[in-house]
Every structure is written in C-alpha cells, then in structure tokens.
Design an enzyme around this catalytic site. Structure first.
Site, mmCIF file in Angstrom:
data_model
loop_
_atom_site.group_PDB
_atom_site.id
_atom_site.type_symbol
_atom_site.label_atom_id
_atom_site.label_comp_id
_atom_site.label_asym_id
_atom_site.label_seq_id
_atom_site.Cartn_x
_atom_site.Cartn_y
_atom_site.Cartn_z
ATOM 1 N N PHE A 1 63.751 -7.077 120.468
ATOM 2 C CA PHE A 1 65.174 -7.137 120.786
ATOM 3 C C PHE A 1 65.719 -5.744 121.142
ATOM 4 O O PHE A 1 66.113 -5.484 122.301
ATOM 5 C CB PHE A 1 65.895 -7.774 119.579
ATOM 6 C CG PHE A 1 67.368 -7.516 119.500
ATOM 7 C CD1 PHE A 1 68.183 -7.605 120.630
ATOM 8 C CD2 PHE A 1 67.951 -7.202 118.272
ATOM 9 C CE1 PHE A 1 69.557 -7.379 120.540
ATOM 10 C CE2 PHE A 1 69.320 -6.981 118.170
ATOM 11 C CZ PHE A 1 70.119 -7.052 119.312
ATOM 12 N N ILE A 2 65.703 -4.825 120.200
ATOM 13 C CA ILE A 2 66.284 -3.494 120.471
ATOM 14 C C ILE A 2 65.395 -2.729 121.456
ATOM 15 O O ILE A 2 65.884 -2.079 122.379
ATOM 16 C CB ILE A 2 66.471 -2.692 119.161
ATOM 17 C CG1 ILE A 2 67.313 -3.509 118.160
ATOM 18 C CG2 ILE A 2 67.112 -1.331 119.436
ATOM 19 C CD1 ILE A 2 67.417 -2.899 116.767
ATOM 20 N N ASN B 1 52.776 -5.562 119.685
ATOM 21 C CA ASN B 1 51.728 -6.564 119.395
ATOM 22 C C ASN B 1 52.255 -7.986 119.549
ATOM 23 O O ASN B 1 51.574 -8.947 119.210
ATOM 24 C CB ASN B 1 51.138 -6.362 117.994
ATOM 25 C CG ASN B 1 52.139 -6.671 116.899
ATOM 26 O OD1 ASN B 1 53.309 -6.909 117.178
ATOM 27 N ND2 ASN B 1 51.685 -6.661 115.667
ATOM 28 N N ILE C 1 50.446 -1.254 116.126
ATOM 29 C CA ILE C 1 50.547 0.122 115.612
ATOM 30 C C ILE C 1 49.787 0.278 114.298
ATOM 31 O O ILE C 1 49.581 1.389 113.827
ATOM 32 C CB ILE C 1 52.020 0.570 115.416
ATOM 33 C CG1 ILE C 1 52.787 -0.416 114.506
ATOM 34 C CG2 ILE C 1 52.721 0.749 116.752
ATOM 35 C CD1 ILE C 1 54.102 0.140 113.972
ATOM 36 N N ALA D 1 58.957 -0.288 116.617
ATOM 37 C CA ALA D 1 58.123 -1.423 116.193
ATOM 38 C C ALA D 1 58.172 -1.571 114.680
ATOM 39 O O ALA D 1 58.015 -0.588 113.952
ATOM 40 C CB ALA D 1 56.675 -1.208 116.636
ATOM 41 N N TYR E 1 61.374 -5.478 102.791
ATOM 42 C CA TYR E 1 61.662 -4.992 104.146
ATOM 43 C C TYR E 1 62.390 -3.646 104.071
ATOM 44 O O TYR E 1 62.019 -2.678 104.747
ATOM 45 C CB TYR E 1 62.512 -6.007 104.928
ATOM 46 C CG TYR E 1 63.128 -5.397 106.173
ATOM 47 C CD1 TYR E 1 62.346 -5.138 107.293
ATOM 48 C CD2 TYR E 1 64.475 -5.030 106.205
ATOM 49 C CE1 TYR E 1 62.891 -4.535 108.421
ATOM 50 C CE2 TYR E 1 65.031 -4.431 107.322
ATOM 51 C CZ TYR E 1 64.238 -4.180 108.431
ATOM 52 O OH TYR E 1 64.786 -3.574 109.526
ATOM 53 N N GLY F 1 71.517 -10.205 96.090
ATOM 54 C CA GLY F 1 71.187 -8.898 96.672
ATOM 55 C C GLY F 1 71.933 -8.611 97.951
ATOM 56 O O GLY F 1 71.697 -7.619 98.638
ATOM 57 N N GLU F 2 72.864 -9.510 98.319
ATOM 58 C CA GLU F 2 73.546 -9.358 99.606
ATOM 59 C C GLU F 2 74.875 -8.603 99.407
ATOM 60 O O GLU F 2 75.675 -8.978 98.548
ATOM 61 C CB GLU F 2 73.732 -10.777 100.169
ATOM 62 C CG GLU F 2 74.949 -11.015 100.971
ATOM 63 C CD GLU F 2 74.797 -12.196 101.937
ATOM 64 O OE1 GLU F 2 74.948 -11.946 103.122
ATOM 65 O OE2 GLU F 2 74.544 -13.334 101.506
HETATM 66 N N1 UDP Z 1 75.584 -15.154 107.379
HETATM 67 C C1 UDP Z 1 76.232 -16.377 107.321
HETATM 68 N N2 UDP Z 1 75.506 -17.505 107.611
HETATM 69 C C2 UDP Z 1 74.189 -17.472 107.936
HETATM 70 C C3 UDP Z 1 73.545 -16.221 108.010
HETATM 71 C C4 UDP Z 1 74.269 -15.081 107.718
HETATM 72 O O1 UDP Z 1 77.428 -16.459 107.009
HETATM 73 O O2 UDP Z 1 73.609 -18.559 108.172
HETATM 74 C C5 UDP Z 1 76.348 -13.920 107.061
HETATM 75 C C6 UDP Z 1 75.792 -13.139 105.863
HETATM 76 O O3 UDP Z 1 76.440 -13.520 104.654
HETATM 77 C C7 UDP Z 1 76.147 -11.717 106.226
HETATM 78 C C8 UDP Z 1 76.192 -11.695 107.745
HETATM 79 O O4 UDP Z 1 76.224 -13.062 108.149
HETATM 80 O O5 UDP Z 1 77.420 -11.391 105.745
HETATM 81 C C9 UDP Z 1 75.002 -11.014 108.371
HETATM 82 O O6 UDP Z 1 73.824 -11.604 107.888
HETATM 83 P P1 UDP Z 1 72.424 -11.092 108.423
HETATM 84 O O7 UDP Z 1 71.381 -11.863 107.655
HETATM 85 O O8 UDP Z 1 72.429 -11.141 109.896
HETATM 86 O O9 UDP Z 1 72.425 -9.542 108.031
HETATM 87 P P2 UDP Z 1 72.490 -8.794 106.601
HETATM 88 O O10 UDP Z 1 73.050 -9.755 105.579
HETATM 89 O O11 UDP Z 1 71.105 -8.368 106.309
HETATM 90 O O12 UDP Z 1 73.426 -7.661 106.806
#
Ligand code: UDP
Length: 329
Positions: free
Chosen positions: A11-12, A32, A57, A77, A144, A267-268
């Site tokens: 993508f990027i 790859n 890589i 990558a 990750y 963890g979010e």
């Molecule tokens: N998100 C959502 N529904 C989904 C997937 C993600 O509402 O089906 C929200 C998630 O809570 C977050 C944002 O979208 O606030 C970005 O999520 P993503 O997984 O893209 O990135 P990350 O959470 O790793 O920043």
C-alpha cells in the site's frame, strides 16, 4: 538517482514508487508479495525506470546484490496487522526485525548514503499525553508493535555504530487508495469501504468516539521523501501525522451509511494523535491533504475494495478471538 524501495508492491510502498518515478528516479522494488500485490504497480508496466524483484528481505543472500549502486533506500517492507502478529510472532520477528537487519547490512555493504525506515506509532501503545511527542514512553501492546519498534532500534544502532545515515519516520494511521485488503481483519478503511460497497452497516467499535490521527498516504510519502533529502538528521525518530485527530463517528458521517456496534478491543487507545512539532522544526514539513478530501478520494476509488473481505460482527468476533484472549485482562 537509483533508489530502492522494500515493500514497493504494498500500500504505502506503491505510492512511494509512484512519487519516485514521477520525480524522475530509477526505482528498484524488493517485495515478496506476502501482502503486497503486483496490481498496485500495474500502471507502471513497461516502464524502463522500474525494476521489481520478487524476493524476501528475510533472506540476505537473495537481496544483497540488488543494493549495489543504490543511493537511497526506503525500507517499507514489513508484516502488518495485529491479530496475525499475536498468532505468529516468530514470522513477524523474522520479517520485521531480521528482515530489517538484512536490509541494513545490505546498505552497509554497498555504502547506501541515505535510509528511511517506516516506523510505527503503535510503539506508543496507550500514551498519557496527546498530542504524543517522540519522547513519550514506549508501550508496545502486541507483537507487531514490538517488532516494528525493534526494527527502529536496530536502525538507530546501525546509525550510531556504523555511522550510517538513517532516519525513522513513525507513521500514524495511514490511509489512502490501495489500503490493504488482505484476508486478515484490520485497518478500518478497508473494512468500512467493503461494507459500504455491500450495503452492510459499518461495524463501529465501542461508541465510535475514539479518534485516530488519519494521515493520507501521499502525505506520508512526501514526509519520507522530504526527510530523505535532508542528510543532517541521521538517528532521528520523527512522528508523521495529520496535525489532527478524527472520531470514527466523523468517518462514518463522511462515508454515509448505517451503523452496527461491536465491542472495544483490549489494548486499543481511545486516541492517536501525533505531536508534529519535531517534523515541522527539522524539516519544515506539514501535511497537505485534509481528512475530508482524503475520504472523498477513497470514495472515488471505492471499486478497489470490491474483492476485499466483507466483515460482519460475527466474523469479526471469530477473527479477533486471540486478540481478546491474549490482550484482555
Ligand atoms: N474501527 C472500527 N471498526 C472496525 C475496525 C476499526 O470502528 O471494524 C476503529 C477502531 O476502534 C479504531 C479505528 O477504527 O479507533 C482505527 O482502527 P485500525 O484497526 O485501522 O487502526 P488502530 O486501531 O491500530 O489505530
């Protein structure tokens, strides 16, 4: 210039290739195709300025010779996504950490003059401070994030020990055309755009008030190119963000459609938001694409997600089982 892009079919990476070819450079891609796809570079087919090498890589012997005569490397990558990194941590270590050392060693062997590493804002985990500066504590929440951070650390040590000119750019929530559509659940844009195409409700997590520093891919590329042109900033770690943070509810409003709510994942963070003082000060750089413009570009390109997996609450619950199992309290 002869410039090498690892992950150039991703993508990027594919946006980086677009930019470098447009600027008149000769570009070598190493990919790859684990999550990248040749269709991301289809529009350059036949170009004599682009060479695509399908190699991993993780194998130094297979990639090393391609760094000969290269002046700059953009190391993009990596294996992405959270859930598979919890399920297969060794694969992630192998690609993102060992792979990075291989790239650094290949650069050292062939005296590559400038290296930009794609680092991740996931190293901040759940920070205390918003906007979050580069000096914030490292709080990786899943493999990750750890592997991307270890790759960054290796870059900094190679810069210190071998006096190589390496800068790590910490990307915040990158989105844009060709955002990944691989089988794994992740990255909200791919999920929502496929839902929109299929007239299904958006699976909004929690109350949708959480915010993300959504940064448009061409801005990310521009920040990396700008950094690569400055040879005085070796060993720096620099945030790249949009200078704002946007709620999922705002995203849904811009995309337009019904909503269904699903549980918050452990963890979010409730917010990601880059402190961009450093990039402004060191590079005089700021982003150009507003969120509204970026989302409208995504909608213009929505057909790209026709083959993307369609996620629904039940399949998301199944796909994120390990996420809840390992990261939950
Ligand atoms: N998100 C959502 N529904 C989904 C997937 C993600 O509402 O089906 C929200 C998630 O809570 C977050 C944002 O979208 O606030 C970005 O999520 P993503 O997984 O893209 O990135 P990350 O959470 O790793 O920043």
């Amino acid at each position: 210039m002869k410039i090498l892009v690892t992950g150039g079919c991703g993508f990027i990476g594919s946006h980086m290739v677009d930019r470098l070819l447009n600027d008149g450079h000769d570009v070598i891609v190493i990919d790859n195709l684990s999550s990248g796809n040749l269709r991301n570079l289809e529009h350059h087919k036949g170009s004599n300025k682009l060479q695509v090498v399908i190699e991993t890589i993780s194998d130094f012997a297979k990639i090393e010779s391609h760094f000969k005569g290269v002046e700059k490397v953009f190391h993009l990558a990596a294996l992405a996504d959270i859930v598979p990194s919890i399920e297969h941590p060794m694969e992630y270590h192998n690609s993102n950490v060992n792979g990075t050392i291989n790239v650094l060693e290949a650069c050292r062997k062939h005296n590559v003059g400038r290296i930009i590493y794609a680092a991740s804002s996931s190293c901040y985990g759940i920070p205390d401070k918003f906007p979050t500066p580069e000096t914030a504590e490292i709080r990786c929440q899943y493999p990750y994030a750890v592997t991307k951070y270890l790759g960054e650390e290796y870059c900094m040590y190679w810069a210190q020990v071998y006096k190589m000119n390496i800068t790590a750019m910490r990307f915040f929530n990158v989105y844009g055309p060709r955002a990944r559509t691989s089988g794994t659940y992740g990255a909200v844009f791919g999920v929502f755009l496929a839902q929109k195409l299929n007239n299904k409700p958006f699976t909004v997590i929690g109350d949708g008030k959480q915010t993300r520093d959504f940064t448009f891919v061409t801005d990310i590329v521009d920040a990396c190119v700008t950094a690569s042109n400055n040879y005085q900033i070796a060993k720096e770690r620099i945030n790249v963000g949009s200078e704002n943070t946007y709620s999922i509810n705002r995203l849904v409003e811009l995309l337009g459609g019904e909503i269904t709510y699903i549980p918050k994942r452990p963890g979010e963070p409730d917010c990601t938001f880059a402190d961009t003082k450093k990039i402004k000060q060191l590079l005089g750089w700021s982003p150009k694409v507003s969120f509204e413009e970026g989302v409208s570009i995504m909608l213009d390109n929505i057909d790209y997600w026709r083959e993307a997996p369609l996620w629904e609450p039940s399949s998301i619950a199944e796909a994120t089982k390990d996420w809840f199992r390992y990261l939950g309290k």
